[in-house]
Structure formats: C-alpha cells, structure tokens
Write an enzyme that holds these catalytic residues in place. Sequence first.
Site, mmCIF file in Angstrom:
data_model
loop_
_atom_site.group_PDB
_atom_site.id
_atom_site.type_symbol
_atom_site.label_atom_id
_atom_site.label_comp_id
_atom_site.label_asym_id
_atom_site.label_seq_id
_atom_site.Cartn_x
_atom_site.Cartn_y
_atom_site.Cartn_z
ATOM 1 N N LEU A 75 35.064 42.120 35.446
ATOM 2 C CA LEU A 75 35.935 41.315 34.601
ATOM 3 C C LEU A 75 36.563 40.156 35.370
ATOM 4 O O LEU A 75 37.203 39.305 34.774
ATOM 5 C CB LEU A 75 37.036 42.188 33.991
ATOM 6 C CG LEU A 75 36.577 43.153 32.897
ATOM 7 C CD1 LEU A 75 37.693 44.127 32.551
ATOM 8 C CD2 LEU A 75 36.149 42.383 31.657
ATOM 9 N N GLY A 76 36.415 40.136 36.686
ATOM 10 C CA GLY A 76 37.009 39.060 37.489
ATOM 11 C C GLY A 76 38.020 39.598 38.473
ATOM 12 O O GLY A 76 37.931 40.743 38.918
ATOM 13 N N GLY B 254 42.272 39.951 39.473
ATOM 14 C CA GLY B 254 43.673 39.845 39.139
ATOM 15 C C GLY B 254 44.415 39.386 40.380
ATOM 16 O O GLY B 254 43.820 38.970 41.374
ATOM 17 N N ASN B 255 45.751 39.460 40.324
ATOM 18 C CA ASN B 255 46.551 39.021 41.468
ATOM 19 C C ASN B 255 46.219 39.812 42.723
ATOM 20 O O ASN B 255 46.325 39.313 43.833
ATOM 21 C CB ASN B 255 48.044 39.177 41.156
ATOM 22 C CG ASN B 255 48.557 38.070 40.271
ATOM 23 O OD1 ASN B 255 47.961 36.998 40.206
ATOM 24 N ND2 ASN B 255 49.648 38.332 39.588
ATOM 25 N N PHE B 256 45.829 41.082 42.568
ATOM 26 C CA PHE B 256 45.722 41.951 43.726
ATOM 27 C C PHE B 256 44.376 42.627 43.892
ATOM 28 O O PHE B 256 44.261 43.536 44.687
ATOM 29 C CB PHE B 256 46.817 43.022 43.665
ATOM 30 C CG PHE B 256 48.198 42.455 43.690
ATOM 31 C CD1 PHE B 256 48.664 41.764 44.786
ATOM 32 C CD2 PHE B 256 49.021 42.591 42.597
ATOM 33 C CE1 PHE B 256 49.936 41.231 44.797
ATOM 34 C CE2 PHE B 256 50.300 42.065 42.608
ATOM 35 C CZ PHE B 256 50.752 41.384 43.706
ATOM 36 N N GLY B 257 43.358 42.225 43.170
ATOM 37 C CA GLY B 257 42.097 42.899 43.418
ATOM 38 C C GLY B 257 41.017 42.593 42.405
ATOM 39 O O GLY B 257 41.224 41.878 41.430
ATOM 40 N N LYS C 206 41.262 48.045 38.087
ATOM 41 C CA LYS C 206 41.543 47.146 39.207
ATOM 42 C C LYS C 206 41.378 47.932 40.502
ATOM 43 O O LYS C 206 42.050 48.949 40.715
ATOM 44 C CB LYS C 206 42.961 46.590 39.097
ATOM 45 C CG LYS C 206 43.311 45.564 40.152
ATOM 46 C CD LYS C 206 44.725 45.025 39.979
ATOM 47 C CE LYS C 206 44.872 44.218 38.730
ATOM 48 N NZ LYS C 206 46.210 43.563 38.632
ATOM 49 N N ASP D 18 55.765 35.987 36.570
ATOM 50 C CA ASP D 18 54.471 35.315 36.748
ATOM 51 C C ASP D 18 53.796 35.093 35.396
ATOM 52 O O ASP D 18 52.598 35.314 35.246
ATOM 53 C CB ASP D 18 53.560 36.112 37.684
ATOM 54 C CG ASP D 18 52.380 35.283 38.208
ATOM 55 O OD1 ASP D 18 52.480 34.042 38.183
ATOM 56 O OD2 ASP D 18 51.382 35.878 38.631
ATOM 57 N N VAL E 228 38.555 43.431 39.389
ATOM 58 C CA VAL E 228 38.717 44.201 38.156
ATOM 59 C C VAL E 228 37.334 44.498 37.570
ATOM 60 O O VAL E 228 36.537 43.586 37.339
ATOM 61 C CB VAL E 228 39.573 43.447 37.125
ATOM 62 C CG1 VAL E 228 39.796 44.311 35.888
ATOM 63 C CG2 VAL E 228 40.914 43.041 37.735
#
Length: 364
Positions: A58-59, A61-64, A84, A179, A66
């Site tokens: 899925l791409g 995120g801020n931290f990893g 994630k 955010d 997904v």
Amino acid sequence: MSIGSEPAPSAAMEGSWGQDSASVRTQEACHPIGQAPDPIRPASLLDYVPHYVEIGDLGRGNFGLVLRALDTRPTSQSPEVAIKMLPRGEFIRNYKTYVKREIVHQSSLRHPSIIRLREVFMTPTHIGVVMDCANGGDLHAYITRRPAMRLCEEEARWFFQQLVVGLDYCHSRGVANRDLKLENLLLDSADSPRPILKMCDFGYSKHELNSLPKTSVGTTCYMAPEVYLGYTTYDAKVADIWSLGIILFAMLFGAFPFKGRDKRYIQAVLLGRYAIPPDVQVSSGVMHLLSLMLVPEPSCRCELSAIIHHPWFLQDLPAGAFEMNARLLAEKLQLEDVPYRVNRLVDMAQRLGDAREPVTFVRL
C-alpha cells in the site's frame, strides 16, 4: 505552490526529523507519503504470522512499509487489512516514542472517520501494526486526479465536515493529531460519489494528559506558525485548526495558501498573507471560515467550536453527526492494559529477536 508540487526546503528546514525527537520533519515537504528510513522489507508475512496472507503493498506511512493482507481466521469479520511493518532494532530505538504514541493513541479512537487499529504483533524482525484497510487511496491523490486538481465547494465541504467531526471526537478524547494533511486522509473508495474519509497516522499525536508539546513535528506546508517557529510550548489542538485551514484551502484551490521560499515563505505565514487564485470562484461563507482558521497568532485563531457552528460548515451537514460523537464518547473502552503491553512490546523491539522467538500479540 500547487498541491502536486514539492517546495525546496529552506535553510530553516534543513535536516531530517530522524536526527532527534526535537527535529522538524523537514525532508517530508507536502506530497511524499513519509520519509522514514527505508525499512527492511520482510520476505513474507507467512514466515511468522501464517493467518495473514500478503496480497500487495500500500506504500509507506510515517514510520514504515504498509502491506495489504488478508486475515484468514474464520473469526475475522472484515478480512482485508493493512499492516504497517516496523523493523526491530535501530529503527525502533530511534522512533520508539512515536511508535508508542501512534499505537496507544489511535487504539483509543473508535470512530467512523478514523482508521481502526486491530492488533499489534512482534516477530523476531518486525513489529506489525494491523489496521482496517481503506481502498480508495488518500485525499491528495484523489484531488490530483481531477482535471483542475481541485474540488468543487460542495465536495470540499463533504470531506471537510467528515474531518471536523472526526477531529472533534479526537480532541474530546484528549488527542491532538499534529500531522493533519491530505496524504493522511484516506478514502474508503475512490469511485463512490460520496467517499468516506478516514484519518490515519497518529505517530505525532499528543494527549492532553501528557506535558505540553514542545517539539516541531508535522509537515511544513501544513504546520502552524507556532510549531514552525519552535515555540517553547504550544497548544497542539490550536495548531490542528491551522492545518484544517490549509487542507480546506488546498481542496478548494488546488494550491497551498502561502507562497515563497525561505524567509519569504516565513514572512507570508507570519503575516497571514495568502492570495486567492483569480480563476476559482468560491462563496463568501467559506472565505470567512478560512479567515478564522488561517490566523498566525494562536490566541486569535478560532476554536473548533466556532467551525462547528459556522453557517458554511452546517450547510448540508448529515443529521446526527455530533450526536454520534456523543454516543461514541460515552462508550467505555476496555483498553486499560493496552498502554502497558504496547510499551513493553516496543521496548523489547529495540533489539532484534532470535529466530526461535515466538510471535507476541497485543489485541486492540
């Protein structure tokens, strides 16, 4: 600056947010989804958690990273999930505060406008955060697919109403997002005439029971002046109002309100000086609402209650939206032991595990 472009970082924006907990997340400007260090991709979820079957990416995120997966357990009511994957070891050591916040805060938020967390698991190599899957992509991509790269006022109001109702619930639960941006607003479907919006990524969130926020986190072009300038302390809920104004402006005009780079950008923000594209016609009502939110001085910026009672916001608002919030807020969540268990799991994940280590689960 159009929402499809990415401004060059200024001298005041130099450095990665990963340097320390007080650094501004500056390598992420307005468009890319996250700029966390490149996580090591797991070979397969089947290696350690066989009831999850990976079906795609899925791409980020801020931290990893997904992943899209299926929960094959017969008890799963909605089998498609997003997971994630956060690599154990150095990554967790560097970002443990944000990882804990995202899991603990988001697990306490049960609302149709917020992505629901289901469980967290820890394998010898990763922490996996399992959540509901939104198949419509994010609002930034939804807007940029439009020929004019903007939304009509009616559609912008539909999304804005959902966002405000969801944020009102968050703030009532004591959680400020810090955010809010188009990329963190997911849609249940890209094809529906009325997509349902869902907030995600609460890694930079702040709970009112903790100390006042002191760190400059967020994404530059959505960041309130008091955050951008590094005020010693600030009210994170008030900073969220500024971000709401940026999002509404971007939906309506296909551009961000403040232009320029370096000192010129800062000056425009501090003066609240934004220009309306001459080729876009909007109502005086929405312009008035924007003028209440995009106020540089935090003490003069409107509160969320002023948005909720504004005539432009109330037009065509689905009946019972805030009564729903009241019902959800009255529900008692059985999450008393979640903060302890999540903190313990994240602390353990600061080191890599042994291949023989059993998988640990925390149900949310």
